[in-house]
Design an enzyme around this catalytic site. Structure first.
Site, PDB file in Angstrom:
ATOM      1  N   GLU A  59       2.332  -1.529   8.708  1.00 51.56           N
ATOM      2  CA  GLU A  59       1.788  -1.055   6.921  1.00 51.56           C
ATOM      3  C   GLU A  59       2.808  -1.758   6.999  1.00 51.56           C
ATOM      4  O   GLU A  59       4.013  -1.630   7.301  1.00 51.56           O
ATOM      5  CB  GLU A  59       2.121   0.363   7.897  1.00 51.56           C
ATOM      6  CG  GLU A  59       1.723   1.792   8.459  1.00 51.56           C
ATOM      7  CD  GLU A  59       1.824   3.100   8.731  1.00 51.56           C
ATOM      8  OE1 GLU A  59       2.940   3.279   7.682  1.00 51.56           O
ATOM      9  OE2 GLU A  59       1.933   3.699   9.114  1.00 51.56           O
TER      10      GLU A  59
ATOM     11  N   TYR B 151       8.344   5.507  -5.664  1.00 55.06           N
ATOM     12  CA  TYR B 151       7.704   5.819  -4.226  1.00 55.06           C
ATOM     13  C   TYR B 151       7.652   7.460  -3.525  1.00 55.06           C
ATOM     14  O   TYR B 151       8.731   7.220  -4.045  1.00 55.06           O
ATOM     15  CB  TYR B 151       7.261   4.522  -3.397  1.00 55.06           C
ATOM     16  CG  TYR B 151       6.758   5.488  -1.851  1.00 55.06           C
ATOM     17  CD1 TYR B 151       5.797   5.763  -2.267  1.00 55.06           C
ATOM     18  CD2 TYR B 151       6.992   5.185  -0.982  1.00 55.06           C
ATOM     19  CE1 TYR B 151       4.547   6.736  -1.579  1.00 55.06           C
ATOM     20  CE2 TYR B 151       5.893   5.545   0.350  1.00 55.06           C
ATOM     21  CZ  TYR B 151       5.067   6.079  -0.425  1.00 55.06           C
ATOM     22  OH  TYR B 151       4.319   6.746   0.927  1.00 55.06           O
TER      23      TYR B 151
ATOM     24  N   HIS C 261      -0.368  17.410   5.511  1.00 51.37           N
ATOM     25  CA  HIS C 261      -0.558  16.469   4.442  1.00 51.37           C
ATOM     26  C   HIS C 261      -1.216  15.290   5.005  1.00 51.37           C
ATOM     27  O   HIS C 261      -2.027  15.371   6.676  1.00 51.37           O
ATOM     28  CB  HIS C 261       1.009  15.575   4.488  1.00 51.37           C
ATOM     29  CG  HIS C 261       1.057  13.868   4.522  1.00 51.37           C
ATOM     30  ND1 HIS C 261       1.848  14.199   3.049  1.00 51.37           N
ATOM     31  CD2 HIS C 261       0.167  12.895   4.452  1.00 51.37           C
ATOM     32  CE1 HIS C 261       1.839  13.082   2.338  1.00 51.37           C
ATOM     33  NE2 HIS C 261       0.878  12.019   3.291  1.00 51.37           N
TER      34      HIS C 261
ATOM     35  N   HIS D 255       6.232   8.673  11.973  1.00 55.96           N
ATOM     36  CA  HIS D 255       4.688   8.498  12.908  1.00 55.96           C
ATOM     37  C   HIS D 255       5.625   7.180  13.048  1.00 55.96           C
ATOM     38  O   HIS D 255       6.648   6.618  12.864  1.00 55.96           O
ATOM     39  CB  HIS D 255       4.584   7.886  10.858  1.00 55.96           C
ATOM     40  CG  HIS D 255       2.799   7.248  11.398  1.00 55.96           C
ATOM     41  ND1 HIS D 255       2.687   6.700  10.700  1.00 55.96           N
ATOM     42  CD2 HIS D 255       1.932   8.062  12.276  1.00 55.96           C
ATOM     43  CE1 HIS D 255       1.068   6.234  10.653  1.00 55.96           C
ATOM     44  NE2 HIS D 255       0.288   6.921  11.555  1.00 55.96           N
TER      45      HIS D 255
END
Ligand SMILES: [Fe+2]
Length: 451
Positions: free
Chosen positions: A346, A355, A297, A340
């Site tokens: 973010e 999403y 990814h 992450h």
């Protein structure tokens, strides 16, 4: 899919091209030849310079425009601060921001049909200080009324990147008109005066205000000379002037406070202009999405539309990143975003659809909602998304059809305002518990011989 294929008809003409020198004239020969500031400009116009960077900024960063107008912007009465009780000052001031390590997610923000554009701005998160020209701010907006017919607005605090989630914004600027629809974005640079009408009623969306520098296209590196947001797809307003001399009110957002003054002429009297500092828009449906065609990814930076750089190379005060419809074809890969922790913060929003990286929980991540994963706050797929992704039979898969999520990513630790934490009453209380607490261990030392 480009927004023009399924939404409100376009009403303005545009110049095409980002970061280049443009010129536009609503009357023949209104732009002086050779001179910027001739003794007597054509048609008896005044010449006025609008500087978006210091005079001495390097050529590749220098942004300015020359405006040829009926009366200069300086012709007005004194500014007076708008009394705080005349608007929801908590919505703009950024007082009492809190920097929190908690992962935050908001339910969809409400519509508000009782206010216009200026009163519909709500500061959700911020880092930095407009007085020091440092940092950024994140707003949600919700409005249902046109601004008064003789009222205009500008922000002295920064460049506003506007991301409509619902509705149509008819934006009249000094440089000309911009019609802005969901799935498009616009940038109104610091100082440019504009007003907003709402031809389709209520609007709602998000704004990133860049207190320092200006948005630019990301470098393409090994991608080559085309791809992501292409230069020619940015649309710049074209000159269009009015000549009314009635009473106008101009409102300024100046270090997070509103000031107002009156003048006896319209601010939209620019007959011609040339320069590199102007408002523009971009249709997110034109984004050329690039990703992995082998394995793993990629970093979401591959989806960067615009970046507002810091002084550190490759590090943004604000990246504007989108997650458009796209194909996933990676082999033997955990295809959702990895788990992450990020030195960047973010802030995410959703314009439409689902999403693909987040399954809906009780509150979910829904259009007009948002999430914030601040610096080093852990995040990633929730338990059910993890299970589905690890058990999936991998074949080419289209994700995000008719969906558009986005992220404002910043190197700064973002604080959340009182409005964002309390007044909007949209923060989901169970985001963390629902998303990641259910994750279970699959660790089994006896599996060592199977790998
Ligand atoms: Fe992340």
């Amino acid at each position: 899919m480009p927004v023009s294929e399924f939404d409100f008809a376009e009403k303005y003409a545009y110049l095409n091209g980002f970061g280049v020198y443009h010129e536009s004239s609503a009357l023949k020969d209104a732009l002086p030849t050779g001179h910027n500031s001739p003794q007597r400009p054509p048609y008896g116009l005044y010449a006025e310079k609008l500087s978006g960077t210091a005079f001495t900024a390097p050529r590749h960063e220098n942004q300015q425009s020359w405006l040829y107008r009926i009366l200069p912007a300086a012709a007005h009465r004194a500014w007076e601060q708008v009394p705080l009780e005349d608007y929801d000052s908590d919505s703009l001031s950024g007082s009492n921001v809190q920097q929190l390590p908690n992962q935050l997610r908001w339910n969809p923000f409400d519509f508000d049909e009782s206010v216009d554009w200026v009163r519909g701005l709500h500061l959700v998160a911020e880092a930095g200080d407009p007085a020091m020209k440092s940092g950024l701010a994140v707003y949600v907006f919700a409005a249902g009324k046109d601004m008064a017919k003789t009222e205009a607005f500008y922000s002295a605090d920064g460049d506003m990147l506007i991301v409509p989630q619902h509705g149509v914004l008819d934006i009249t600027t000094e440089f000309g008109g911009i019609l802005l629809r969901a799935n498009e974005i616009a940038v109104i640079p610091r100082g440019v005066r504009y007003r907003v009408d709402l031809p389709r009623g209520a609007v709602r969306g998000y704004i990133c205000e860049l207190y320092q520098g200006h948005f630019q296209l990301p470098e393409l590196g090994p991608i080559g000379s085309n791809g992501l947001a292409n230069v020619r797809d940015f649309q710049v307003a074209t000159a269009s002037y009015r000549k009314d001399f009635g009473e106008w009110k101009i409102t300024s957002k100046f270090n997070r406070r509103l000031f107002r003054m009156a003048q006896s002429h319209t601010p939209f009297d620019v007959v011609a202009w040339h320069g590199s500092y102007y408002p523009y828009k971009y249709d997110l449906g034109r984004f050329n999405t690039i990703g992995s065609i082998s394995f793993d990814h990629p970093d979401p930076s591959i989806f960067t539309v615009l970046t507002g750089p810091s002084s550190s190379p490759g590090t943004a005060i604000a990246d504007f990143v989108i997650f458009p419809p796209r194909w996933l074809v990676q082999e033997a890969t955990f295809r959702p975003p990895w788990y992450h922790r990020n030195t960047m913060s973010e802030f995410m929003g959703l314009i439409s659809g689902d999403y693909d990286a987040k399954s809906s929980g009780a509150g979910g991540f829904r259009p007009a909602g948002a999430s914030l994963h601040n610096i080093m706050s852990a995040h990633g797929p929730d338990a059910s998304s993890y299970r589905k992704a690890t058990e999936a039979h991998l074949e080419p898969q289209k994700v995000g059809s008719r969906s558009m999520a986005f992220m404002f990513e910043s190197c700064l630790m973002v604080g959340v305002t009182d409005w964002g934490l309390k007044h909007c009453e949209k923060v989901q209380q169970d985001y963390n518990e629902e998303s990641w607490e259910p994750l279970v261990s699959h660790f089994d030392e006896s599996l060592i011989n199977e790998t």
